[in-house]
Scaffold this motif. Structure first.
Motif: not given
Lengths: 354, 266, 282
Positions: A134-137, A139-142, A161-165
């Motif tokens: 999965m993408s970073g975004g 993963r964050q939702r998970v 949110l620091s690991n997202l572009d």
């Protein structure tokens, strides 16, 4: 009534106070940010609330009960970690179901609640995927669904949110706020990103060196910083010294670079003070109206605006001007600067930062 | 995309031939119809494989080695996994000394370990017992498991434990549901490597077996030093086939090179 | 908080304490006891076993031979293993996985089996001698069984995978772009290997050499099968003292001397490596 209360919270490592006598409250259902530079103690504060660190002193209460004797696993808080800390060997659905399993929620209900949580974060279609794919975004939702599914009394977000572009980050700001509002969960977010804190929070707590600097709504912290640190940490600011001559309930008299100016009233005694002016509030005017005159040293075109660095007797001043489609002053030009009295923030002198 | 020049390719072929030569020779000799070691064999016969079935010594020894390998590798895993977790995750005084101790069987000459075990076990009447063999083998193979599990543990994200804890998991649940699955490739790789090491071990074992607990390598060793017939070649060939099957399986799963260098899975 | 790691290590620690440290200490003490043919092991304390070993040229020869064999084995492992590791590193992934199995796989095959193979190859009527005689290259068989040379050859085969692994691990830590950089500056393949690659893998070669040397110095199965009674090394001597002569104290003293000399060499080697390459290894 305050829902989360921290009272005199202190954490000492050796000689240094990572968190120093911190007191604040969070209202039920609100979204509050702990904002500060790295090392300001915000993460330690979060760890203490989560139960991963023991406070050296002070109390934390949630809905009236003291958390200090309750281990992390029994606090029932939802936490979204900076690294997301997903269980990589489990599918998305298994990740989300884990907390419910720990609570012995029966299978049918577990299934229903996992589906609901995944629906809330718009990931229903990926339930059987593994996080690795999965993408970073996503993963964050998970991570968010996993934290929310246990219906926590309090949601803790650690630099979520620091690991997202950059582009995804803006999308997720809105998304996170929507999810928080729909779930109606009281949320405390730790961040070093001021724009993130301003965009998402009901209230912002600005911390520096373990101490609370200011607690206000996003608009107020930006518009009415109460310390020199807050004025420079949130947005850009030109700070310089001035003499406060006298104060009345409606106004104050200032001496700036040898020029008398009227400013807003302030709760300070006459003497040397610090004045902060936002670069976007400075205007370029005719010589007759100038507060101060200087020479353009650098000029950068940013599309929607111009940014100029002007050398003045008060020091270098940053000036931001909206791009109105006409020519602006060139490097080397002499410019006259002015600002409205109400745009000055008069702050106690900050010796350290000077 | 082979970047090697012609000289390198020739070197590579010769090197591989060198590595394979003794193994191929043993496999070939095992097929001889004659009563002596002969290569290349003058014909192909399974006579010496038949002979294994008539020789209960080798079959018994193979069973003992198999049981010993399985039990010792399991005992060593049960001991090494928590130790690796402690060493890999904790910052405590004596951590490096502990790690050095658990890896020390790799440093001490095996013959020294052999006589030390012999001396100790014979004083307590454990010499030649299966229990004695298991414990000694567990010590010899612990370093292999420890290194691989340690590599896996060091790569773990500790916040994952915290995430599980915040969701209400107990320490045991965290270990069983979160930590163990994450380090499982390392544990399995370590177990297999430990099993093979135990299965092949000779230098220590030769000191601490008795006729009733003679392992396969010891049986083969004494056979070779006493007589030269192709029987031991056919037994060898079977262990080679057994090892290759294990090796290919573990290579698929883990990567043989990483397994033997002692590095974790990426 | 600080007890937890010790609790988790306690089972392993107990086993190692009871079954490794205690036996090693007991063996150490055993080496000071004396042995009588009729009385067995006597609980005396003396240096007589050490004096016996040190003053007897027979034991000097055995120790000398053991370390000469170990040194030669280490040399040949480096000579063959280093280029092979580099070749392996540069193979395409598909070929590499096959060659890895061939090169490293033998490590997992019993030393007894591998040595048996060499015994078949090296014997006077063995594969190599028969082939050479058939081709008319030699008239009489070359004696290779029961010689130190034969042992070195077989031990090189046995320990080569360790050298390849150590060097290969070092190669993988290297920035893969350095060779392209050297090539872009005009270096030829052999120059790249000698000037760029080799210096970067020297730590790997040194650690591989250490492993090979210490294992070769204490190897048992290969010298026992290929050397027999005629070409004895330290490990086979210890074996004979313990299981044939039954003079355990003397065997223990020989083993302790082996342990001590291997340890001294390893520590000295480590010191040397750290002093010379400490910074490069950081």
């Amino acid at each position: 009534m305050a829902f989360l209360e921290a009272h005199g919270l202190t954490k000492t490592y050796g000689e240094t106070n990572a968190v120093d006598n911190l007191t604040f409250t969070v209202e039920k259902g609100s979204f509050v940010s702990l904002l500060g530079p790295s090392g300001c103690g915000k993460t330690t504060t979060l760890q203490m609330i989560a139960g991963f660190e023991d406070p050296t002193m002070g109390k934390i209460k949630l809905a009236g009960r003291d958390l200090s004797a309750i281990p992390a696993r029994d606090r029932g808080l939802g936490i979204v970690f900076q690294s997301y800390a997903l269980f990589m060997h489990m599918t998305v659905a298994e990740n989300v179901a884990f907390g419910l399993e720990m609570r012995n929620v029966d299978k049918a209900e577990r299934k229903r609640r996992v589906a609901d949580a995944l629906e809330l974060v718009h990931l229903g279609h990926l339930a059987n995927r593994y996080p690795r794919a999965m993408s970073g975004g996503q993963r964050q939702r998970v991570a968010l669904a996993r934290a929310l599914v246990i219906e926590p009394e309090l949601l803790l977000l650690d630099e979520p949110l620091s690991n997202l572009d950059a582009k995804l980050r803006e999308e997720m700001q809105l998304e996170l706020r929507r999810i928080q509002r729909e779930a109606g969960v009281t949320t405390l977010m730790v961040t070093h990103d001021q724009s993130e804190a301003l965009a998402m929070s009901d209230r912002v707590l600005v911390m520096e060196k373990g101490r609370l600097q200011q607690e206000d709504s996003p608009f107020e912290v930006y518009e009415r910083p109460r310390t020199s640190f807050v004025s420079t940490f949130l947005g850009k600011s030109n700070n310089f010294e001035a003499e406060l001559k006298s104060v009345t309930p409606t106004a104050s008299q200032l001496l700036i670079a040898g020029r008398g100016l009227t400013g807003p009233s302030v709760n300070l005694k006459p003497g040397t003070v610090e004045v902060a002016v936002r670069p976007e509030r400075i205007e370029i005017v005719d010589a007759a109206d100038a507060v101060i005159t200087g020479t353009v040293r650098e000029r950068i075109f940013l599309g929607a605006q111009w940014m100029m660095n002007v050398a003045t007797p008060l020091g270098d001043m940053l000036v931001i001007r909206r791009n109105a489609g006409r020519r602006e002053a060139e490097i080397g030009d002499t410019v006259h600067l002015s600002w409205a009295p109400e745009h000055m923030r008069i702050l106690p002198l900050n010796e350290v930062a000077a | 995309m082979n970047q090697n020049g012609r000289f390198s390719q020739v070197f590579n072929i010769l090197f591989c031939a060198f590595m394979l030569a003794p193994i191929v020779v043993v496999m070939g000799v095992s097929l001889t119809p004659e009563g002596f070691l002969e290569f290349p064999p003058s014909g192909i016969s399974l006579r010496w494989y038949q002979a294994i079935l008539d020789n209960s010594d080798f079959i018994e020894a193979a069973w003992i080695s198999l049981k010993l390998g399985i039990v010792a590798a399991t005992v060593a895993s049960v001991l090494a996994v928590p130790a690796a977790l402690a060493i890999g995750q904790g910052k405590f005084k004596g951590r490096e000394a502990l790690q050095a101790l658990f890896l020390s069987p790799l440093m001490v000459p095996t013959v020294v370990l052999g006589i030390a075990f012999l001396r100790f076990l014979s004083l307590f009447g454990l010499n030649g017992t299966f229990t004695g063999l298991v414990l000694c083998h567990a010590i010899i193979i612990t370093p292999f498991i420890l290194r691989l599990v340690l590599a896996a543990v060091v790569g773990l994200d500790r916040t994952v434990d915290r995430a599980a804890e915040s969701l209400g998991a107990s320490n045991w649940t965290i270990f069983r549901r979160i930590t163990l699955p994450s380090i499982l490739p390392g544990v399995i790789g370590g177990w297999v490597l430990a099993f093979i090491t135990s299965f092949d071990e000779l230098t220590v074992t030769v000191f601490i077996v008795n006729p009733a607990t003679t392992t396969l390598p010891v049986r083969m060793f004494s056979h070779i030093t006493q007589t030269t017939d192709p029987l031991v070649a056919s037994v060898s060939a079977l262990t080679v086939i057994f090892t290759i099957i294990l090796m290919v399986a573990v290579d698929r799963m883990y990567g043989l090179d990483r397994l033997l260098i002692g590095e974790g899975k990426k | 908080m600080n007890e937890k790691p010790w609790m988790m290590s306690a089972p392993a620690l107990t086993l190692f304490g009871v079954l490794l440290l205690v036996p090693l200490c007991m063996t150490f003490f055993l080496s000071f006891n004396s042995f009588g043919f009729y009385t067995g092991i006597e609980n005396t304390v003396s240096m007589e076993n050490y004096v016996e070993v040190v003053s007897d040229s027979y034991f000097w020869e055995i120790f000398g031979r053991t370390f000469a064999i170990a040194l030669a084995t280490t040399f040949f492992c480096a000579l063959l293993g280093v280029p092979q590791a580099y070749i392996l590193y540069r193979l395409s992934p598909a070929w590499r996985s096959i060659v890895v199995l061939i090169v490293i796989g033998p490590l997992l095959i019993s030393v007894v089996v591998r040595t048996l193979g060499w015994a078949i190859l090296l014997g006077n009527n063995g594969v190599i001698n028969s082939a050479l005689q058939n081709w008319g290259l030699i008239e009489r068989p070359i004696k290779m069984m029961y010689t130190s040379g034969g042992i070195v050859l077989a031990l090189t085969h046995v320990f080569l995978p360790f050298m390849v692994l150590a060097v290969w691990a070092a190669l993988q830590r290297k920035d893969p772009a350095v060779e392209a950089a050297a090539e872009s500056l005009g270096a030829r393949p052999f120059t790249i290997f000698r000037r760029i690659v080799l210096p970067q893998v020297i730590p790997g070669i040194l650690s591989g050499s250490l492993i090979v040397f210490s294992m070769a110095a204490s190897s048992f199965a290969t010298p026992a099968i290929l050397g027999g009674r005629r070409v004895k090394v330290v490990a086979t001597t210890v074996y004979d003292e313990f299981l044939n002569t039954l003079n355990w104290p003397l065997g223990a003293a020989i083993a302790m001397l082996l342990l001590a000399s291997v340890m001294v060499i390893m520590l000295a080697w480590n010191r040397l490596v750290e002093r010379r390459y400490g910074e490069a290894l950081e």
